[in-house]
Scaffold this motif. Structure first.
Motif, PDB file in Angstrom:
ATOM      1  N   LEU A 120       4.284  -3.483   5.585  1.00 25.30           N
ATOM      2  CA  LEU A 120       3.414  -2.303   5.643  1.00 25.30           C
ATOM      3  C   LEU A 120       3.314  -1.667   4.269  1.00 25.30           C
ATOM      4  O   LEU A 120       4.328  -1.427   3.613  1.00 25.30           O
ATOM      5  N   PHE A 121       2.077  -1.445   3.823  1.00 28.32           N
ATOM      6  CA  PHE A 121       1.829  -0.702   2.585  1.00 28.32           C
ATOM      7  C   PHE A 121       1.226   0.649   2.955  1.00 28.32           C
ATOM      8  O   PHE A 121       0.836   0.871   4.100  1.00 28.32           O
ATOM      9  N   VAL A 122       1.095   1.528   1.996  1.00 27.80           N
ATOM     10  CA  VAL A 122       0.392   2.785   2.249  1.00 27.80           C
ATOM     11  C   VAL A 122      -1.093   2.435   2.471  1.00 27.80           C
ATOM     12  O   VAL A 122      -1.763   1.923   1.577  1.00 27.80           O
ATOM     13  N   GLY A 123      -1.544   2.638   3.700  1.00 29.73           N
ATOM     14  CA  GLY A 123      -2.946   2.380   4.022  1.00 29.73           C
ATOM     15  C   GLY A 123      -3.320   0.931   4.218  1.00 29.73           C
ATOM     16  O   GLY A 123      -4.506   0.602   4.375  1.00 29.73           O
ATOM     17  N   GLU A 124      -2.357   0.030   4.227  1.00 31.83           N
ATOM     18  CA  GLU A 124      -2.645  -1.410   4.334  1.00 31.83           C
ATOM     19  C   GLU A 124      -1.475  -2.118   5.013  1.00 31.83           C
ATOM     20  O   GLU A 124      -0.461  -1.493   5.306  1.00 31.83           O
ATOM     21  N   CYS A 125      -1.628  -3.433   5.211  1.00 33.49           N
ATOM     22  CA  CYS A 125      -0.482  -4.237   5.639  1.00 33.49           C
ATOM     23  C   CYS A 125      -0.484  -5.527   4.834  1.00 33.49           C
ATOM     24  O   CYS A 125      -1.441  -5.820   4.113  1.00 33.49           O
ATOM     25  N   GLY A 126       0.593  -6.282   4.948  1.00 33.49           N
ATOM     26  CA  GLY A 126       0.692  -7.545   4.223  1.00 33.49           C
ATOM     27  C   GLY A 126      -0.225  -8.601   4.813  1.00 33.49           C
ATOM     28  O   GLY A 126      -0.595  -8.526   5.984  1.00 33.49           O
ATOM     29  N   ARG A 127      -0.570  -9.587   3.988  1.00 34.78           N
ATOM     30  CA  ARG A 127      -1.439 -10.667   4.469  1.00 34.78           C
ATOM     31  C   ARG A 127      -0.657 -11.614   5.370  1.00 34.78           C
ATOM     32  O   ARG A 127       0.577 -11.685   5.301  1.00 34.78           O
ATOM     33  N   THR A 128      -1.389 -12.332   6.199  1.00 38.07           N
ATOM     34  CA  THR A 128      -0.724 -13.252   7.129  1.00 38.07           C
ATOM     35  C   THR A 128      -1.206 -14.685   6.937  1.00 38.07           C
ATOM     36  O   THR A 128      -0.910 -15.557   7.752  1.00 38.07           O
ATOM     37  N   ASP A 129      -1.942 -14.926   5.845  1.00 39.26           N
ATOM     38  CA  ASP A 129      -2.530 -16.262   5.655  1.00 39.26           C
ATOM     39  C   ASP A 129      -1.709 -17.141   4.706  1.00 39.26           C
ATOM     40  O   ASP A 129      -2.159 -18.212   4.303  1.00 39.26           O
ATOM     41  N   LEU A 130      -0.493 -16.717   4.372  1.00 35.50           N
ATOM     42  CA  LEU A 130       0.382 -17.557   3.547  1.00 35.50           C
ATOM     43  C   LEU A 130       1.249 -18.420   4.485  1.00 35.50           C
ATOM     44  O   LEU A 130       1.328 -18.131   5.674  1.00 35.50           O
ATOM     45  N   VAL A 155       8.059   6.025   4.389  1.00 35.11           N
ATOM     46  CA  VAL A 155       7.694   4.625   4.157  1.00 35.11           C
ATOM     47  C   VAL A 155       7.687   4.334   2.654  1.00 35.11           C
ATOM     48  O   VAL A 155       6.978   4.993   1.888  1.00 35.11           O
ATOM     49  N   TYR A 156       8.507   3.361   2.262  1.00 38.21           N
ATOM     50  CA  TYR A 156       8.582   2.932   0.862  1.00 38.21           C
ATOM     51  C   TYR A 156       8.165   1.464   0.790  1.00 38.21           C
ATOM     52  O   TYR A 156       8.971   0.579   1.083  1.00 38.21           O
ATOM     53  N   PRO A 157       6.921   1.194   0.406  1.00 36.45           N
ATOM     54  CA  PRO A 157       6.393  -0.172   0.493  1.00 36.45           C
ATOM     55  C   PRO A 157       6.819  -1.061  -0.684  1.00 36.45           C
ATOM     56  O   PRO A 157       7.357  -0.577  -1.680  1.00 36.45           O
ATOM     57  N   GLY A 158       6.530  -2.356  -0.534  1.00 33.44           N
ATOM     58  CA  GLY A 158       6.900  -3.333  -1.554  1.00 33.44           C
ATOM     59  C   GLY A 158       5.915  -3.452  -2.697  1.00 33.44           C
ATOM     60  O   GLY A 158       6.208  -4.100  -3.707  1.00 33.44           O
ATOM     61  N   ALA A 165       2.339   6.439  -3.709  1.00 28.51           N
ATOM     62  CA  ALA A 165       3.438   5.470  -3.781  1.00 28.51           C
ATOM     63  C   ALA A 165       4.193   5.346  -2.464  1.00 28.51           C
ATOM     64  O   ALA A 165       4.686   4.277  -2.126  1.00 28.51           O
ATOM     65  N   GLN A 166       4.310   6.451  -1.728  1.00 25.40           N
ATOM     66  CA  GLN A 166       5.030   6.388  -0.463  1.00 25.40           C
ATOM     67  C   GLN A 166       4.389   7.324   0.548  1.00 25.40           C
ATOM     68  O   GLN A 166       3.590   8.180   0.177  1.00 25.40           O
ATOM     69  N   SER A 167       4.748   7.122   1.825  1.00 20.93           N
ATOM     70  CA  SER A 167       4.166   7.971   2.861  1.00 20.93           C
ATOM     71  C   SER A 167       5.173   8.126   3.994  1.00 20.93           C
ATOM     72  O   SER A 167       6.370   8.041   3.764  1.00 20.93           O
ATOM     73  N   THR A 168       4.666   8.349   5.179  1.00 19.95           N
ATOM     74  CA  THR A 168       5.524   8.471   6.370  1.00 19.95           C
ATOM     75  C   THR A 168       4.891   7.669   7.504  1.00 19.95           C
ATOM     76  O   THR A 168       3.706   7.293   7.427  1.00 19.95           O
ATOM     77  N   ILE A 169       5.651   7.450   8.553  1.00 17.57           N
ATOM     78  CA  ILE A 169       5.100   6.766   9.731  1.00 17.57           C
ATOM     79  C   ILE A 169       3.910   7.578  10.274  1.00 17.57           C
ATOM     80  O   ILE A 169       2.866   7.015  10.616  1.00 17.57           O
ATOM     81  N   ALA A 170       4.051   8.907  10.323  1.00 20.62           N
ATOM     82  CA  ALA A 170       2.962   9.754  10.834  1.00 20.62           C
ATOM     83  C   ALA A 170       1.697   9.585   9.989  1.00 20.62           C
ATOM     84  O   ALA A 170       0.585   9.469  10.524  1.00 20.62           O
ATOM     85  N   TYR A 171       1.861   9.553   8.682  1.00 18.22           N
ATOM     86  CA  TYR A 171       0.715   9.392   7.779  1.00 18.22           C
ATOM     87  C   TYR A 171       0.032   8.051   8.036  1.00 18.22           C
ATOM     88  O   TYR A 171      -1.213   7.980   8.111  1.00 18.22           O
ATOM     89  N   GLU A 172       0.825   6.998   8.180  1.00 23.05           N
ATOM     90  CA  GLU A 172       0.243   5.667   8.410  1.00 23.05           C
ATOM     91  C   GLU A 172      -0.483   5.603   9.756  1.00 23.05           C
ATOM     92  O   GLU A 172      -1.568   5.030   9.850  1.00 23.05           O
ATOM     93  N   LYS A 173       0.113   6.204  10.785  1.00 22.45           N
ATOM     94  CA  LYS A 173      -0.547   6.228  12.102  1.00 22.45           C
ATOM     95  C   LYS A 173      -1.915   6.879  11.997  1.00 22.45           C
ATOM     96  O   LYS A 173      -2.876   6.465  12.632  1.00 22.45           O
ATOM     97  N   LYS A 174      -2.002   7.906  11.159  1.00 21.23           N
ATOM     98  CA  LYS A 174      -3.232   8.680  11.058  1.00 21.23           C
ATOM     99  C   LYS A 174      -4.253   8.030  10.109  1.00 21.23           C
ATOM    100  O   LYS A 174      -5.446   8.035  10.387  1.00 21.23           O
ATOM    101  N   HIS A 175      -3.788   7.469   9.000  1.00 19.03           N
ATOM    102  CA  HIS A 175      -4.713   7.066   7.939  1.00 19.03           C
ATOM    103  C   HIS A 175      -4.850   5.561   7.720  1.00 19.03           C
ATOM    104  O   HIS A 175      -5.754   5.136   7.005  1.00 19.03           O
TER     105      HIS A 175
END
Ligand SMILES: [Fe+2]
Length: 194
Positions: A120-130, A155-158, A165-175
């Motif tokens: 999980l990234f801020v506003g995104e997620c990792g790819r699944t095609d690798l 949330v501290y992403p890779g 740079a970072q967010s929260t679970i609540a922020y990700e649920k919303k945005h």
């Protein structure tokens, strides 16, 4: 590649874990020294080279033990699985197995802070095609594991791929558009879209 590496340190014992030291090992060692921290663990959220290419050098310079998921093919001293914990002085680090981006992916939860690697990234997620990637598994990891954590978890992403740079679970649920309500089938289709 805008990777984030993290140092988790225990204020009492000054013991620390480096999470995903992909690059700039001398900088990581320098930060640890300036913070009076001794790195005893190197935790890899998953085996991709941009998260692990600094492991050997950091082991050589610190003698730290490598921690990774039990299915990970990278060199490791300690294997962990979903729900396992390790202690870092007075801190408890909990591992959550979150396959999808890669089969060996783990997130690390400590004191209400979650290092999410490439799940999980801020506003995104990792790819699944690798190789080893799976949109079905990522759905389960995101919706049934990470989104079930308390809203206040930070949330501290890779990677620095978001608007901050970072967010929260609540922020990700919303945005985060990836986390809009979808069935597994809809999510798999969504992940195939460019
Ligand atoms: Fe990755």
């Amino acid at each position: 590649m805008q990777n984030f590496a993290y140092l988790v340190g225990d204020e009492k014992t000054r013991l620390a874990a480096a999470v995903d030291p992909g690059w700039d090992i001398d900088l990581i060692i320098d930060v640890a020294k300036k913070s009076n921290l001794q790195i005893i663990y190197i935790i890899s959220t998953h085996g991709h080279p941009d998260h692990t290419s600094g492991n050997d050098e950091l082991v050589k310079k610190t003698g730290a033990k490598r921690v990774a998921h039990r299915t990970s093919r990278i060199r490791k001293d300690i294997s962990v699985d979903d729900g396992d914990t390790i202690h870092l002085g007075s801190l408890e680090l909990k591992f959550i197995h979150t396959p999808g981006h890669s089969p060996d992916h783990i997130c690390v939860l400590v004191e209400g802070k979650l290092m999410t690697g490439d799940t999980l990234f801020v506003g995104e997620c990792g790819r699944t095609d690798l190789p080893g990637g799976s949109s079905e598994q990522l759905y389960d990891s995101l919706f049934n594991k990470l989104m079930k954590l308390p809203d206040g978890v930070e949330v501290y992403p890779g990677h620095d791929y978001g608007t901050k740079a970072q967010s929260t679970i609540a922020y990700e649920k919303k945005h985060n558009y990836v986390l809009k309500p979808r069935t597994v089938e809809e999510f798999v289709k969504f992940m195939k879209e460019p």
